[in-house]
Each structure stands twice: as structure tokens, then as C-alpha cells.
Design a protein around this motif. Structure first.
Motif, PDB file in Angstrom:
ATOM      1  N   SER A  87      38.953  42.340  26.276  1.00 46.82           N
ATOM      2  CA  SER A  87      38.749  41.099  27.572  1.00 46.82           C
ATOM      3  C   SER A  87      39.199  42.692  28.437  1.00 46.82           C
ATOM      4  O   SER A  87      38.504  42.196  29.653  1.00 46.82           O
ATOM      5  N   SER A  88      39.608  43.774  27.786  1.00 48.67           N
ATOM      6  CA  SER A  88      40.387  44.331  29.572  1.00 48.67           C
ATOM      7  C   SER A  88      38.824  45.422  29.804  1.00 48.67           C
ATOM      8  O   SER A  88      39.077  45.989  30.610  1.00 48.67           O
ATOM      9  N   ARG A  89      38.472  45.180  28.454  1.00 50.71           N
ATOM     10  CA  ARG A  89      36.883  46.403  28.313  1.00 50.71           C
ATOM     11  C   ARG A  89      37.261  48.323  29.133  1.00 50.71           C
ATOM     12  O   ARG A  89      37.220  48.732  28.791  1.00 50.71           O
ATOM     13  N   THR A  90      39.045  48.243  28.683  1.00 51.93           N
ATOM     14  CA  THR A  90      39.986  49.574  28.124  1.00 51.93           C
ATOM     15  C   THR A  90      38.998  49.828  26.567  1.00 51.93           C
ATOM     16  O   THR A  90      38.505  49.253  25.925  1.00 51.93           O
ATOM     17  N   LEU A  91      39.496  51.257  26.908  1.00 59.32           N
ATOM     18  CA  LEU A  91      39.020  51.904  25.673  1.00 59.32           C
ATOM     19  C   LEU A  91      39.995  51.548  24.343  1.00 59.32           C
ATOM     20  O   LEU A  91      41.322  52.153  24.923  1.00 59.32           O
ATOM     21  N   ASN A  92      39.401  51.849  23.378  1.00 54.91           N
ATOM     22  CA  ASN A  92      39.853  51.907  22.192  1.00 54.91           C
ATOM     23  C   ASN A  92      39.827  52.956  21.375  1.00 54.91           C
ATOM     24  O   ASN A  92      41.264  53.447  20.957  1.00 54.91           O
ATOM     25  N   TRP A  93      38.994  53.210  20.709  1.00 54.76           N
ATOM     26  CA  TRP A  93      38.533  54.725  20.883  1.00 54.76           C
ATOM     27  C   TRP A  93      37.745  55.476  21.095  1.00 54.76           C
ATOM     28  O   TRP A  93      36.496  54.836  21.568  1.00 54.76           O
ATOM     29  N   ARG A  94      37.133  56.245  20.789  1.00 57.45           N
ATOM     30  CA  ARG A  94      35.818  57.770  20.971  1.00 57.45           C
ATOM     31  C   ARG A  94      35.935  58.726  20.168  1.00 57.45           C
ATOM     32  O   ARG A  94      36.891  59.047  19.817  1.00 57.45           O
ATOM     33  N   LEU A  95      34.797  58.589  19.611  1.00 53.63           N
ATOM     34  CA  LEU A  95      34.145  60.102  18.680  1.00 53.63           C
ATOM     35  C   LEU A  95      33.437  60.401  18.943  1.00 53.63           C
ATOM     36  O   LEU A  95      31.612  60.142  20.108  1.00 53.63           O
ATOM     37  N   TYR A  96      32.849  61.999  18.763  1.00 50.90           N
ATOM     38  CA  TYR A  96      31.888  62.856  19.542  1.00 50.90           C
ATOM     39  C   TYR A  96      31.468  63.819  17.997  1.00 50.90           C
ATOM     40  O   TYR A  96      32.002  63.808  17.016  1.00 50.90           O
TER      41      TYR A  96
END
Length: 727
Positions: free
Chosen positions: A365-374
């Protein structure tokens, strides 16, 4: 008189007395850490170096695929910010990953290829000599390392994926027939046979062929909520378009109208019926199409910041600042998943592995970040900003370090410095592997400059920075030991050394800006570049000594000025017959050289090595330098693995020497040459690392508190290995 003896297969030189560094060292007390990967491998995990495609399962698991990952994670599974599985059997023994992946509730289907490794592999599991198979591997979602065999399936009879490969195309080795699109329902598997200009449909359970139809170089496929198909076509032409088909192949109306300049890379459909298109053109956004009452797609507000990571401040990563999206997907809850590699999907015929992998999840809904990997580095070493040991550059990234944090958590991704839109003529894109790696950072008049080498150190690239371009490294100059293969750049000589300086400041190599070395002679090829603290450029030629090109100041565009006419030549110093590496410390006029001697001469099987001997010379520029000592470096070409050296770094009072095959850094006292000890990877990185596989793969700095920080290339698991040691 030169004497030599052999101890344990290692030749030790005696120049009047036994050279230093000849005896066994002890392990130092240090901390192992890393930069650039979300996992260190101590937990058995690493983020793969490239992601070419993704598919999202019902539980939010993201399945990835790429033709190559150095440690065999071409096909992998990630969920909730964690890595949960590696498929395997897509790496080595002729196997490679691919450019497409799809899942339904039961199976994973992934593009891959099988070759004969230059005809060394024979039998029913491999194609005939000179040919390569392209097709699909099928795995069970319950265990993606295990194949899901079927009637007609072939390959891999010696491993857990026996008879689970579907052969689609057999081509001459060297031809890229990679599958560029897959989509699956519970009953059918849709395959974009890009090479054969067709879409083929298989039964998702039996894997038997059902039907096919012609399509122009098809790529990514998405199944809409009404069971129709959206297909990105024209992949091989470089001008992709999106077509709409019924499930039986009948062309449909209602195609998507893309904005000017858009380059579609992937397509997916949300549970609510929105169509999402990844645009890798200048917008670097995810285009959104909703459907009107008649089901006709209408453009809506796109997702992400316009221009992505290249929006001001250019180069700074952040939420929605996309950079070369390769795959998008949505789970049943509407959460968005985005894969990026700093480049976009691999062009047909390219061996690119991208510029580093990023995998993100955003809330529905908000398109805020859930998680990120590099997984950000490959063929990439790292260097410190001399003005700040908390700022580290790789070829195309900048990281900041907070040394108060625990191992593996010191680093933060601060910038992407390579700009393919503003500077498509960056020499990086025309050099081997297309990866800007092996950096040196220097400050001239207080301003930062980035110098980078290609993996084999044939080319020295020069970049400047200015505030108007944010974190972007602006192409500024190039010094080449020999011409680049092919037709780029226009104006380069057909033989010999040449240099380019961006006189008009446009970041493009113009023919009028190229100068050739009028006296190239034997200095062409296979040398090693070094840039000292004031910005003078040194070239250690293999057999003709060392040349200095003193910095002549900066031109009106801010580019460093180097000329062949101002060069100075220094003769080959004793005891060397071939120079492999050099480090010049301008502040003390001290030269460190490693290489080969008449006792252990260079041979072509050790073409990348730094050599068995290191020497220090004081008062180097005086014309009569004094040799302080020679050190016999670890060298045993009869051992398994071989013990050879590949890189040299100097910081403060110590010399750090990277071994090539043995994951070891040997430390010497720079004042005396005495061996101090060694460092090897610790448990938090799995007690292992990959080979240091480039000429300039190690760097070091002494912090103000006395701690030494050593950085090494670690291609094996997409990171920079970091040692922290206080004597």
C-alpha cells in the motif's frame, strides 16, 4: 656473487646474505570483516553478484536467475530479507544459469545452458562438440536443489537434477540463444524462445509441448488476471515493444503506450490487475497501467523517483531510486519486489554480469521499504580516500565506514559513481569485462580524483568530480599501454601507447583529444600502473624499467595533465629481470618493487602474479637510489594449491602482500623487510575467500588510532574482504 638454495620448494636468494622474509610467519591477532554484501558467508549465505530475472512465489519468496555467479548461486531463493536456498547444478561441468525464471505453486522453471567446455565433456549429458544447449531446468519448490524429472527430460545424470532439463535450442557454441522470458500457471508454461522468434507453450506438469506461435525476438512474459499474455518483444533489435496475446497466441488490441524514451525491461501484473513495466531508460522508474471500465490500459503515476539513482543528488542510493532494474514481481498481498544490477538485462551476446546486485521489497500500500539486500562488487577492489579513511571507493561505488560497528556492519552504501546516461562514452564500457574496478583515490589541490585499472592493468582511467554532478565520476583521461580492440575510440593509434585528456570537458573521448607516444618501443603492454599521492603517474614496464609521468597541473576543465614529453625513465633495478608491481611513496621518495629475477624468471603461466621477490629502494628519484633490502615472498609453484603472490600494498610501517590461491595476506615490516605475520579469512566470512584475481586487488591504510585496515577483492561472494589489525 649470487647464491641460491631451495627450502621446501621455495627458492631463496642470497645477495651477500639470506634475504628477509624467508621463514615461516605466525598468524596475527586481527578482525575479519567485509564490505558490499549483506551476508559474509560465515552463515553460509551471500547475495549473488548479478540478478537478471526474478519470479515471486505465493509466500513472498523471490526466485532469481543469472547466467553466472562466481560461487554457483545463479539460481537462488530469498525471503523476508534472508537468503533461504541455492539451486545448484548450474555452475561448472558445462552448466550455466540464464536470463529468465518463473514459478507456480509447485515448480520453479529457470533458463539455463549446457555446454561441453571446449569439447572436454562428452556423453549423453552434453551436446555434440562445438555446440551448446539452451533450455529450462525444472525444480520442486520444496527443494530447488533437486530436479523435477519428466519424460523427455535430459542431462545431469550424475547429480540431483537428473533428467530435469528441457532442451529448447541447440546452437553453435558462442551463439547466445538464451531464453529471455518465462511465465507459469498451474497448468501451462510459457517460454520466450528469443533465438527462434517464437513463444512456445508447454504443459506445466508433463513438460510436453502444447503449441507455439511466431513472435519477434520475444522477452519477458506476464500472465494477466484474464489469462491473456503481455510480452516484451524486439529484444534483439534494441527497440523493445510490448505486445498483447490471447493464451492461444492470437494478437489482441489494447497494447501499452509507453512514454517517449522508455525502454521496457520486465513486466508483471498485480493481483488487482495493474500492469507494471520496468523502464530502464532515463526515467529509471516502474511504469503503472490501470484498466478502465472496458479493460483498456491507462497510464497512471509511475513508481519510484524519476531518473532513479541519477536524480539529484546524482549517485546517492535510496528508496525508489532505481538503478538498472532487471526484474519486478508482486506477491498475492501486493508487495512489490525489484531486482537491479546497475545496468539492466544483459544484452544479447554480452557476457556482462552487471554492476552489482540489489534486491528490494516494498510494502503493497505505502510502497515503503520492506527489506533490501546487496551483492555489490565483482572484479572490483577498493581504495581509501586519503582525506578520510572512513570513505572507501570501488570502481563504481563509494562506501562509508563506521569503525565502531561490529564486523560486517561497518559499511554503508553511499554512492554509485558510474553514469551510463550522462557519459555513455566512459572508457569503462569499452574495456575488458565492462567493469570499472581496481581504484586508486588521490587528492589534487584538495579535490578527489579516481584512477581505475581494468583487471589486467592495461588501461589507466582518470575521473574527476564536481558538486554539480553529485557523486558521479566524470571521465577525465585515459592512459593506454596499447590500442583497445575494435573500432572504439575513433582516433586511437593502430599500435603503441596513447593517452586521452578530456580537453573540452564533455566526458567523451574525442579523436582530437588523443595523443600517441612517439617512442613507444618495448614499453607496450603488460605493465602496471601506479599513481602516487601528488598525482604523478608511474608505469612499471615488464622489462624496460619504470617511467614517471609527472603531473603537469590541471587544465581549465579540471583534468589532470600528463604528457609523454615530460616523462622520466628509470632503469630496471637489480635484482629484477621483470617488474610486476610497484608502490611509490612520494613523501619519503621510497620505491617498493616486486617481480621476477634470473633465478626465478617470469613465465606465461604466472602472467598475473606479483612475483617471488620484493625490494625497497630509498632516494628513488635521486638517480642513485639505495637498495635497503630484498624479501623472498611466498612462492611454491609445485604445491597444491600453488603458493604465489598477486598484490602489494604499503601503509604506515607495513607491507601487505596478497597471495593468489591461498586466501592469505603476508605482512612485513616496511622499515626492515622482516616478516611480521599473516592474516587469513576468519569464521564470520566462512574462513575462506576467492582468489585475488586482478593486478591491483589489495589496498591498506593506517588510521589515526594506529589500526591498519586492509581491503581485498573477493569475487567469490560479491564483496570486499576487510582485515582490521592493530600491531
Amino acid at each position: 656473487m649470487k647464491l641460491f638454495t631451495r627450502l621446501g620448494g621455495v627458492v631463496l636468494f642470497l645477495l651477500g646474505l639470506l634475504p628477509l622474509g624467508a621463514f615461516a610467519q605466525s598468524q596475527l591477532n586481527y578482525t575479519t570483516s567485509w564490505i558490499g554484501n549483506s551476508f559474509g558467508f560465515g552463515d553460509g549465505k551471500w547475495v549473488q553478484q548479478d540478478i537478471q530475472a526474478i519470479s515471486v512465489g505465493a509466500d513472498g519468496t523471490v526466485y532469481t536467475n543469472a547466467p553466472w555467479d562466481e560461487s554457483g548461486s545463479e539460481i537462488a531463493a530469498y525471503r523476508a530479507g534472508d537468503k533461504i536456498a541455492v539451486a545448484g547444478s548450474t555452475h561448472g561441468w558445462g552448466a550455466a544459469g540464464g536470463d529468465a525464471v518463473a514459478v507456480n505453486h509447485t515448480y520453479l522453471y529457470a533458463a539455463m545452458s549446457i555446454g561441453s567446455e571446449n569439447n572436454r565433456l562428452v556423453g549423453a549429458d552434453y551436446p555434440p562438440a562445438g555446440q551448446t544447449w539452451f533450455g529450462i531446468t525444472r525444480r520442486t519448490l520444496g527443494n530447488i536443489a533437486v530436479g523435477a524429472p519428466f519424460t523427455g527430460g535430459i542431462g545431469n545424470s550424475a547429480n540431483a537434477t537428473k533428467n530435469s532439463f528441457l532442451l529448447l535450442d541447440t546452437v553453435t557454441t558462442g551463439t547466445d540463444a538464451g531464453i529471455r522470458g518465462l511465465a507459469a500457471t498451474e497448468s501451462e508454461l510459457y517460454v520466450a524462445d528469443t533465438y527462434a522468434n517464437r513463444i512456445v507453450v508447454f504443459d506445466a506438469v508433463s513438460m510436453q509441448r502444447l503449441r507455439s506461435w511466431s513472435a519477434n525476438s520475444p522477452g519477458r512474459i506476464a500472465v494477466d488476471t484474464d489469462s491473456t499474455l503481455w510480452v516484451i518483444g524486439g529484444v534483439s533489435s534494441g527497440t523493445p515493444v510490448i505486445s498483447h496475446y490471447a493464451a492461444n497466441g492470437t494478437p489482441l488490441s489494447g497494447t501499452l503506450t509507453l512514454p517517449a524514451g522508455a525502454v521496457p525491461a520486465d513486466i508483471t501484473v498485480t493481483p488487482s490487475g495493474q500492469i507494471l513495466v520496468a523502464d530502464i531508460g532515463p526515467s529509471q522508474q516502474i511504469l503503472v497501467f490501470t484498466k478502465d471500465a472496458n479493460g483498456k490500459p491507462q497510464a497512471a503515476a509511475p513508481l519510484g523517483t524519476r531518473n532513479g539513482i541519477f536524480h539529484v543528488i546524482k549517485g546517492v542510493p535510496g528508496n525508489g531510486r532505481f538503478n538498472g532494474v532487471t526484474g519486478i514481481g508482486v506477491d498475492p498481498a501486493g508487495n512489490l519486489y525489484v531486482a537491479q544490477n546497475g545496468e539492466g538485462p544483459r544484452p544479447i551476446g554480452s557476457a556482462s554480469v552487471g554492476q552489482g546486485a540489489v534486491l528490494e521489497s516494498y510494502v503493497s500500500s505505502s510502497r515503503t521499504l520492506n527489506w533490501r539486500l546487496y551483492g555489490l562488487t565483482f572484479l572490483d577492489s577498493a581504495a581509501f580516500d586519503p582525506a578520510n579513511p572512513g570513505s572507501v571507493y570501488t570502481g563504481s561505488k563509494r562506501f562509508t565506514l563506521d569503525y565502531s560497528q561490529p564486523p560486517g556492519r561497518e559499511w554503508s552504501y553511499a554512492a554509485f559513481t558510474l553514469n551510463r546516461f550522462d557519459y555513455p562514452g566512459d572508457p569503462t564500457f569499452h574495456q575488458p569485462r565492462g567493469v570499472r574496478g581496481e581504484p586508486m583515490v588521490r587528492r589534487i589541490n584538495g579535490q578527489p580524483f579516481l584512477y581505475t585499472l581494468d583487471p589486467g592493468a592495461h588501461y589507466l582511467n582518470v575521473y574527476r568530480f564536481d558538486s554539480a554532478h553529485g557523486e558521479m565520476a566524470i571521465p577525465s583521461g585515459l592512459l593506454a599501454q596499447n590500442p583497445l580492440p575494435g573500432t572504439w575510440p575513433s582516433g586511437q593509434p593502430t599500435y603503441g601507447e596513447w593517452l586521452w585528456r578530456d580537453g573540452n570537458g564533455n566526458g567523451t573521448v574525442d579523436a582530437s583529444e588523443i595523443s600517441s607516444n612517439p617512442s613507444t618501443g618495448s614499453t607496450v603492454g603488460n605493465g602496471f600502473w601506479w599513481v602516487d599521492t601528488p598525482g604523478n603517474v608511474w608505469l612499471a614496464t615488464p622489462t624496460s624499467g619504470i617511467r614517471e609521468m609527472p603531473l603537469q597541473g590541471l587544465d581549465s576543465a579540471g583534468n589532470p595533465i600528463y604528457t609523454y614529453a615530460s616523462s622520466k625513465m628509470f632503469a630496471m633495478p637489480q635484482p629484477f629481470t621483470r617488474i610486476a608491481r610497484m608502490v611509490y611513496i612520494a613523501e619519503t621518495d621510497t620505491m617498493y618493487i616486486s617481480g621476477f629475477t634470473s633465478a626465478i624468471p617470469w613465465d606465461s603461466t604466472h602472467w598475473k602474479e606479483a612475483g617471488p621477490v620484493l625490494a625497497r629502494y630509498d632516494n628513488w628519484s635521486s638517480g642513485t637510489p639505495s637498495q635497503q633490502y630484498t624479501v623472498s615472498l611466498p612462492w611454491n609453484t609445485q604445491s597444491t594449491p600453488q603458493t604465489t603472490t598477486v598484490g602489494v600494498a604499503v601503509a604506515g610501517n607495513y607491507i601487505f602482500v596478497a597471495e593468489l590461491y591461498t586466501a592469505k595476506v603476508d605482512v612485513y615490516d616496511a622499515r626492515t623487510g622482516q616478516a611480521v605475520g599473516y592474516m587469513t579469512p576468519g569464521a564470520n566470512v566462512g574462513n575462506t575467500s576467492g582468489w585475488v584475481d586482478v593486478y591491483l586487488g589489495i589496498s591498506a591504510v593506517q588510521r589515526g588510532n594506529g589500526e591498519y585496515v586492509v581491503l581485498l577483492e573477493d569475487d567469490a561472494r560479491a564483496k570486499i574482504l576487510m582485515y582490521r589489525w592493530t600491531p
